[in-house]
Design a protein around this motif. Sequence first.
Motif, short mmCIF file in Angstrom:
data_model
loop_
_atom_site.label_atom_id
_atom_site.label_comp_id
_atom_site.label_asym_id
_atom_site.label_seq_id
_atom_site.Cartn_x
_atom_site.Cartn_y
_atom_site.Cartn_z
N GLU A 1 0.82 -1.21 0.00
CA GLU A 1 0.00 0.00 0.00
C GLU A 1 0.86 1.26 0.00
O GLU A 1 0.55 2.24 -0.69
CB GLU A 1 -0.94 0.00 1.22
CG GLU A 1 -2.00 -1.08 1.20
CD GLU A 1 -1.47 -2.46 1.59
OE1 GLU A 1 -2.19 -3.46 1.38
OE2 GLU A 1 -0.33 -2.54 2.11
N ALA B 1 2.37 1.63 -3.43
CA ALA B 1 1.31 2.09 -4.34
C ALA B 1 0.97 3.55 -4.10
O ALA B 1 0.69 4.30 -5.05
CB ALA B 1 0.06 1.22 -4.18
N ASP B 2 1.00 4.00 -2.83
CA ASP B 2 0.76 5.41 -2.52
C ASP B 2 1.77 6.29 -3.25
O ASP B 2 1.42 7.33 -3.82
CB ASP B 2 0.87 5.67 -1.02
CG ASP B 2 -0.33 5.14 -0.24
OD1 ASP B 2 -1.37 4.85 -0.86
OD2 ASP B 2 -0.20 5.02 1.00
N GLU C 1 1.16 6.27 -7.01
CA GLU C 1 -0.02 7.05 -7.34
C GLU C 1 0.25 8.55 -7.23
O GLU C 1 -0.17 9.34 -8.08
CB GLU C 1 -1.19 6.68 -6.43
CG GLU C 1 -2.47 7.43 -6.73
CD GLU C 1 -3.68 6.89 -6.00
OE1 GLU C 1 -4.81 7.23 -6.40
OE2 GLU C 1 -3.49 6.12 -5.02
N ARG D 1 -0.28 10.87 -10.46
CA ARG D 1 -1.38 11.83 -10.49
C ARG D 1 -0.90 13.28 -10.41
O ARG D 1 -1.64 14.18 -10.82
CB ARG D 1 -2.36 11.54 -9.34
CG ARG D 1 -3.07 10.20 -9.49
CD ARG D 1 -4.31 10.13 -8.64
NE ARG D 1 -4.94 8.82 -8.66
CZ ARG D 1 -5.72 8.37 -9.65
NH1 ARG D 1 -5.93 9.12 -10.71
NH2 ARG D 1 -6.26 7.16 -9.58
N GLU E 1 -2.71 -4.08 -5.85
CA GLU E 1 -3.14 -2.85 -5.18
C GLU E 1 -3.29 -1.72 -6.20
O GLU E 1 -4.23 -0.92 -6.13
CB GLU E 1 -2.12 -2.47 -4.10
CG GLU E 1 -2.42 -1.17 -3.37
CD GLU E 1 -3.73 -1.19 -2.60
OE1 GLU E 1 -4.30 -0.10 -2.36
OE2 GLU E 1 -4.23 -2.29 -2.26
N LEU E 2 -2.37 -1.64 -7.16
CA LEU E 2 -2.49 -0.63 -8.22
C LEU E 2 -3.72 -0.90 -9.09
O LEU E 2 -4.39 0.04 -9.52
CB LEU E 2 -1.22 -0.62 -9.07
CG LEU E 2 0.06 -0.16 -8.36
CD1 LEU E 2 1.28 -0.37 -9.26
CD2 LEU E 2 -0.04 1.31 -7.96
N ARG F 1 -6.47 -2.33 -8.07
CA ARG F 1 -7.63 -1.97 -7.26
C ARG F 1 -7.90 -0.47 -7.34
O ARG F 1 -9.06 -0.03 -7.31
CB ARG F 1 -7.40 -2.39 -5.81
CG ARG F 1 -8.60 -2.20 -4.90
CD ARG F 1 -8.28 -2.53 -3.46
NE ARG F 1 -7.35 -1.56 -2.88
CZ ARG F 1 -7.70 -0.34 -2.46
NH1 ARG F 1 -8.96 0.06 -2.57
NH2 ARG F 1 -6.80 0.46 -1.94
N ARG F 2 -6.83 0.32 -7.50
CA ARG F 2 -6.97 1.77 -7.57
C ARG F 2 -7.21 2.27 -9.00
O ARG F 2 -7.31 3.47 -9.23
CB ARG F 2 -5.71 2.44 -7.01
CG ARG F 2 -5.39 2.06 -5.58
CD ARG F 2 -4.16 2.79 -5.08
NE ARG F 2 -3.73 2.28 -3.78
CZ ARG F 2 -2.94 2.94 -2.94
NH1 ARG F 2 -2.48 4.14 -3.28
NH2 ARG F 2 -2.58 2.40 -1.79
N LEU G 1 -5.08 1.96 -11.50
CA LEU G 1 -3.83 2.52 -12.03
C LEU G 1 -3.04 1.54 -12.87
O LEU G 1 -2.01 1.93 -13.44
CB LEU G 1 -2.95 3.01 -10.86
CG LEU G 1 -3.52 4.15 -10.02
CD1 LEU G 1 -2.65 4.40 -8.80
CD2 LEU G 1 -3.62 5.42 -10.85
#
Length: 242
Positions: free
Chosen positions: A173, A176-177, A180, A184, A212-213, A215-216, A218
């Motif tokens: 996570e 992935a943060d 992201e 973005r 995880e990416l 799921r977002r 991305l």
Amino acid sequence: AAPLQVPPSPQGRPLLVQAGGSAGGQALAARFADAVFTPQHVLGPAQEFYRGIKDAVRAAGRDPQRVAVLPGLNPVVGSTEEEARRRQRELNALVAIEDRLEGFARWAGVDPDALDLDRPFPLELLGETGSTYGSAGFETATRVLLENNRTKTVRRLIDEGNTAHRSVVGTPEQIADSVEEWFRSGAADGFNVQCDVYPGGLELFVDHVVPELQRRGLFRREYSGSTLREHYGVTVDRSGRP
């Protein structure tokens, strides 16, 4: 001066990837590249580089959306942040600190004898960008990293692994943060992922960070084509022309 005696590639010409942060390198990328590899450690300067490449591509009469800017990323994945940091410490312990110091000094372009492991890096030792025969992109990335970590000791900089490319240590996570945030905020279109070990580090990234990416929203869940150019979203070119 004659036709090449091999069948053409299904994608026309191969995908063209440029690496190098000099003015000449960026101009070359603006005219011809489909993707750009770049060393970037700090978000603000990475955003500036990204905008510069896109502006240069636009000025060259090309679509900036067709040129992907891909900073290097070294992920170290753990089920918890402490596990990821322990993994990094264990990998660091495989190489003597003296050898890692020598490599760090060579990367920074300074004499290792001039560095104290337990003091911050002396910025006055850095030469002007372009004063060596090394990569201008790496020289700039080195300066940015050191200028933004003036209170960290040399030992800590070495242990954290931030040398050629940015290291992100943590849970899926947390990694992935970071991905992201850079994507973005206009610092990257994607990443040139370089894992800590192979195949284990890559398996951890694929099995835990990629979902995880996804799921977002991305990361793709399936490919939309069969060639590398299509994976990059670049129109298949069967003419052979750049």
